[in-house]
Design an enzyme around this catalytic site. Sequence first.
Site, mmCIF file in Angstrom:
data_model
loop_
_atom_site.group_PDB
_atom_site.id
_atom_site.type_symbol
_atom_site.label_atom_id
_atom_site.label_comp_id
_atom_site.label_asym_id
_atom_site.label_seq_id
_atom_site.Cartn_x
_atom_site.Cartn_y
_atom_site.Cartn_z
ATOM 1 N N LYS A 162 0.782 -1.341 0.322
ATOM 2 C CA LYS A 162 0.175 -0.052 -0.029
ATOM 3 C C LYS A 162 0.858 1.902 0.539
ATOM 4 C CE LYS A 162 -4.496 -1.427 1.643
ATOM 5 N NZ LYS A 162 -5.924 -0.846 3.023
ATOM 6 N N LYS A 175 -5.935 -7.931 -7.831
ATOM 7 C CA LYS A 175 -7.366 -8.007 -6.424
ATOM 8 C C LYS A 175 -8.203 -7.098 -7.258
ATOM 9 C CE LYS A 175 -8.588 -7.818 -2.081
ATOM 10 N NZ LYS A 175 -8.088 -7.629 -0.320
ATOM 11 N N LYS A 183 -11.323 -1.465 -4.472
ATOM 12 C CA LYS A 183 -12.284 0.279 -4.501
ATOM 13 C C LYS A 183 -11.215 0.713 -4.881
ATOM 14 C CE LYS A 183 -14.402 -1.881 -0.224
ATOM 15 N NZ LYS A 183 -14.355 -1.783 1.239
#
Length: 338
Positions: A118, A202, A205
């Site tokens: 991230k 994946k 969002k």
Amino acid sequence: MSEKALHKPLVFSGVQPTGDLHLGNYLGAIKNWVPMQAEKPCIFCVVDLHAMTAEFDPRALPGKTREVAAGYIASGINPDTSIIFAQSRVSAHAELAWVLNCVARIGWLNRMTQFKDKAGKNREAASVGLYVYPVLMAADILAYKATHVPVGEDQKQHLELARDIAQKFNNDFDAPDFFPQPEPLILGPTPRVMSLRDGKAKMSKSDPSAASRITLMDSADEIADKIRRAKTDPDNLPESRDGLANRPEAENLLSIFAALTDVSLDQAIAQFAGKQFSAFKGALAEAAVAKLSPIRDTMVRLMGDPAELDRILAKGAARADAIAAPILAEVKKITGLS
Ligand code: TRP
């Protein structure tokens, strides 16, 4: 004495109110929570404090929090039996997270792969909150002495950290068995739902392409359109599981079909063996619309009455606090804070 006898079974899990709830959240998490309610007491949290660890819009956050709660209820979580609430409304999460920040070791956090993913290349610019995200997650679970945590593959490392933190707390403060060792709960063939544009990424969002994901608020037309445009490869569908090797898009779409229709991947493969993608996509769109339309309709209805959702969340928060507050009080006593 066994773990079971020491700690009452309790399920805890959560979803972040960032972006739109999508098929990955539904098939990978929420759908699998529904049957757990019949077996154990369950707490399902909307983890808004976690949503602050990366860029977020404060004006959008309350609506996103309600949307996740509506998604839980529309998917079959019963707010009268299970506890549904927003993390920030129960102060034990933040308070216990601080105590656990002082238990967890920097070396442990440095091994967390999700932080590395991230934070990306510019790690120095990531928030400190993102770095200690897994400690807050441990606090979420341990604030209730939860024993079972349904999580996807990508959260297993965080759950292992929560176990290490629980153990170290118990050891450091000479409080044997105070916190349980929370166990991962994998129920059913939880698929890893991948992007419709790239079978190796994946479904997320945060993917800039809206066509990469089906959200729980998509209309029937939008669902059908996204499936029609989903990436495929030039071959027909395989005859067997071996035929899925190096065909991530075929595997993803077949897995989604299997999960939506409650059949195994092998059954889905058998059903479409040798068929063209176009025929399969028609069936997939039909299955997706059949499963998701009632959920969407309920979500739209719930979202139309934010005051009622807020009442449900407030009631959930009060029930959650009633469990967490005495545990936090014990933590304070054990650590000399009271
Ligand atoms: N980190 C989890 C995720 O992104 C969400 C989460 C926060 C969670 N706290 C939790 C999941 C506690 C299980 C238990 O999926």
